[in-house]
Design a protein around this motif. Structure first.
Motif, PDB file in Angstrom:
ATOM      1  N   TYR A  77       0.830  -1.287  -0.004  1.00 21.82           N
ATOM      2  CA  TYR A  77      -0.037   0.072   0.064  1.00 21.82           C
ATOM      3  C   TYR A  77       0.942   1.251  -0.100  1.00 21.82           C
ATOM      4  O   TYR A  77       1.813   1.341   0.886  1.00 21.82           O
ATOM      5  CB  TYR A  77      -0.983  -0.058   1.093  1.00 21.82           C
ATOM      6  N   ALA A  78       0.696   2.246  -0.893  1.00 21.46           N
ATOM      7  CA  ALA A  78       1.342   3.253  -0.904  1.00 21.46           C
ATOM      8  C   ALA A  78       0.601   4.675  -1.304  1.00 21.46           C
ATOM      9  O   ALA A  78      -0.469   4.270  -1.901  1.00 21.46           O
ATOM     10  CB  ALA A  78       2.470   3.161  -2.274  1.00 21.46           C
ATOM     11  N   GLY A  79       0.902   5.746  -0.919  1.00 21.99           N
ATOM     12  CA  GLY A  79       0.299   6.970  -1.213  1.00 21.99           C
ATOM     13  C   GLY A  79       1.174   8.146  -0.970  1.00 21.99           C
ATOM     14  O   GLY A  79       2.186   8.100  -0.374  1.00 21.99           O
ATOM     15  N   PHE A  80       0.628   9.167  -1.538  1.00 25.59           N
ATOM     16  CA  PHE A  80       1.157  10.491  -1.857  1.00 25.59           C
ATOM     17  C   PHE A  80       0.291  11.375  -0.701  1.00 25.59           C
ATOM     18  O   PHE A  80      -0.940  11.442  -0.942  1.00 25.59           O
ATOM     19  CB  PHE A  80       1.281  11.078  -3.058  1.00 25.59           C
ATOM     20  N   VAL A  84      -1.870   8.851   1.728  1.00 21.47           N
ATOM     21  CA  VAL A  84      -1.558   8.109   2.662  1.00 21.47           C
ATOM     22  C   VAL A  84      -2.581   7.462   3.862  1.00 21.47           C
ATOM     23  O   VAL A  84      -2.419   6.615   4.377  1.00 21.47           O
ATOM     24  CB  VAL A  84      -0.302   8.817   3.702  1.00 21.47           C
ATOM     25  N   VAL A  85      -3.742   8.252   3.936  1.00 20.39           N
ATOM     26  CA  VAL A  85      -4.948   8.046   4.649  1.00 20.39           C
ATOM     27  C   VAL A  85      -5.306   6.607   4.235  1.00 20.39           C
ATOM     28  O   VAL A  85      -5.083   5.666   5.154  1.00 20.39           O
ATOM     29  CB  VAL A  85      -5.816   9.107   4.737  1.00 20.39           C
ATOM     30  N   ALA A 100       4.423  -1.161   3.070  1.00 24.54           N
ATOM     31  CA  ALA A 100       3.814   0.217   2.964  1.00 24.54           C
ATOM     32  C   ALA A 100       4.769   1.236   2.410  1.00 24.54           C
ATOM     33  O   ALA A 100       5.877   1.381   3.098  1.00 24.54           O
ATOM     34  CB  ALA A 100       3.061   0.635   4.156  1.00 24.54           C
ATOM     35  N   VAL A 101       4.384   2.193   1.672  1.00 28.48           N
ATOM     36  CA  VAL A 101       5.453   3.249   1.182  1.00 28.48           C
ATOM     37  C   VAL A 101       4.471   4.438   1.381  1.00 28.48           C
ATOM     38  O   VAL A 101       3.412   4.795   0.585  1.00 28.48           O
ATOM     39  CB  VAL A 101       5.729   2.927  -0.083  1.00 28.48           C
ATOM     40  N   PHE A 102       5.069   5.202   2.064  1.00 28.77           N
ATOM     41  CA  PHE A 102       4.440   6.622   2.319  1.00 28.77           C
ATOM     42  C   PHE A 102       5.032   7.922   1.986  1.00 28.77           C
ATOM     43  O   PHE A 102       6.436   7.905   2.166  1.00 28.77           O
ATOM     44  CB  PHE A 102       4.063   6.836   3.740  1.00 28.77           C
ATOM     45  N   LEU A 103       4.609   8.873   1.101  1.00 32.89           N
ATOM     46  CA  LEU A 103       5.445   9.915   0.518  1.00 32.89           C
ATOM     47  C   LEU A 103       4.758  11.220   1.182  1.00 32.89           C
ATOM     48  O   LEU A 103       3.437  11.421   1.054  1.00 32.89           O
ATOM     49  CB  LEU A 103       5.392  10.117  -0.883  1.00 32.89           C
ATOM     50  N   VAL A 121       7.697  -0.628   6.318  1.00 30.20           N
ATOM     51  CA  VAL A 121       7.344   0.536   6.029  1.00 30.20           C
ATOM     52  C   VAL A 121       8.443   1.311   5.725  1.00 30.20           C
ATOM     53  O   VAL A 121       9.384   1.257   6.123  1.00 30.20           O
ATOM     54  CB  VAL A 121       6.475   1.233   7.031  1.00 30.20           C
ATOM     55  N   GLN A 122       8.144   2.304   4.552  1.00 32.45           N
ATOM     56  CA  GLN A 122       9.174   3.013   4.168  1.00 32.45           C
ATOM     57  C   GLN A 122       8.401   4.505   3.879  1.00 32.45           C
ATOM     58  O   GLN A 122       7.422   4.563   3.256  1.00 32.45           O
ATOM     59  CB  GLN A 122       9.924   2.694   2.803  1.00 32.45           C
ATOM     60  N   ILE A 123       9.099   5.699   4.648  1.00 33.46           N
ATOM     61  CA  ILE A 123       8.601   6.937   4.494  1.00 33.46           C
ATOM     62  C   ILE A 123       9.489   7.704   3.766  1.00 33.46           C
ATOM     63  O   ILE A 123      10.670   7.925   4.256  1.00 33.46           O
ATOM     64  CB  ILE A 123       8.063   7.219   5.885  1.00 33.46           C
ATOM     65  N   HIS A 124       9.095   8.707   3.061  1.00 32.41           N
ATOM     66  CA  HIS A 124       9.802   9.672   2.224  1.00 32.41           C
ATOM     67  C   HIS A 124       9.113  11.184   2.352  1.00 32.41           C
ATOM     68  O   HIS A 124       7.960  11.346   2.210  1.00 32.41           O
ATOM     69  CB  HIS A 124       9.874   9.437   0.892  1.00 32.41           C
TER      70      HIS A 124
END
Length: 190
Positions: A77-80, A84-85, A100-103, A121-124
């Protein structure tokens, strides 16, 4: 090869979000990009957020959850930002999440319960992005990374929100290239 459900930000499913998804597809991943705004795009965050308020924040989030219903459970699951919600909600509540990848955003894990065991999880985000830093997302991101068995937070020099969307003025090509590189490495074997 991973299967990714990627949610757009408050400007909508822009050409830049599509281009980001295409970068992942070019590396062999399957990427779904649901349009939570039903074809509408906006030139600014305030304009997009006005639409979100008109439709209802809860309805936009539910559209994201409904977008996952016909897809396999084993998704990344990824989101800009706004995306992200639903991405975080699904990563935390839908069994089978691979990662999960959150930007540009992160919510407190408590919003949806505890962070699930075994879901990396990876967050940018940019280190001076006022939305990310001043609104507390950075603290949420640090907590999520600490709670995950495998978590990474990458902060990039700058103050832009949505810096990885090539269709917006906030785009930072150098930072966005590094995001793609790191996300692709993260997706290996997922």
């Amino acid at each position: 090869m991973a299967e990714v459900l990627l949610f757009h930000h408050s400007c909508g499913l822009t050409d830049g979000v599509r281009a980001f998804a295409d970068e992942l597809r070019a590396a062999g991943h399957v990427v779904h990009t649901p349009d939570l705004f039903e074809g509408r795009t906006f030139g600014s965050i305030p304009d997009g957020m006005a639409y979100v308020k008109q439709v209802g924040f809860g309805e936009i989030a539910e559209r994201g959850v409904r977008a996952a219903e016909e897809l396999p459970a084993e998704l990344v699951y990824a989101g800009f930002s706004l995306g992200v919600v639903p991405a975080q909600r699904l990563a935390q509540t839908r069994p089978g999440a691979r990662a999960a990848v959150f930007l540009d955003s992160a919510l407190p894990a408590e919003e949806f319960g505890a962070w699930p065991a075994g879901v990396p999880v990876q967050i940018h985000a940019m280190d001076k992005d006022p939305f990310f830093v001043d609104e507390g997302d950075i603290e949420s991101a640090k907590a999520l990374v600490a709670a995950a068995d495998d978590g990474e937070l990458f902060l990039y020099a700058g103050d832009q929100h949505l810096f990885a969307d090539s269709s917006l003025p906030s785009y930072n090509a150098k930072a966005a290239a590094l995001v793609i590189e790191r996300v692709l490495k993260f997706l290996e074997g997922r």
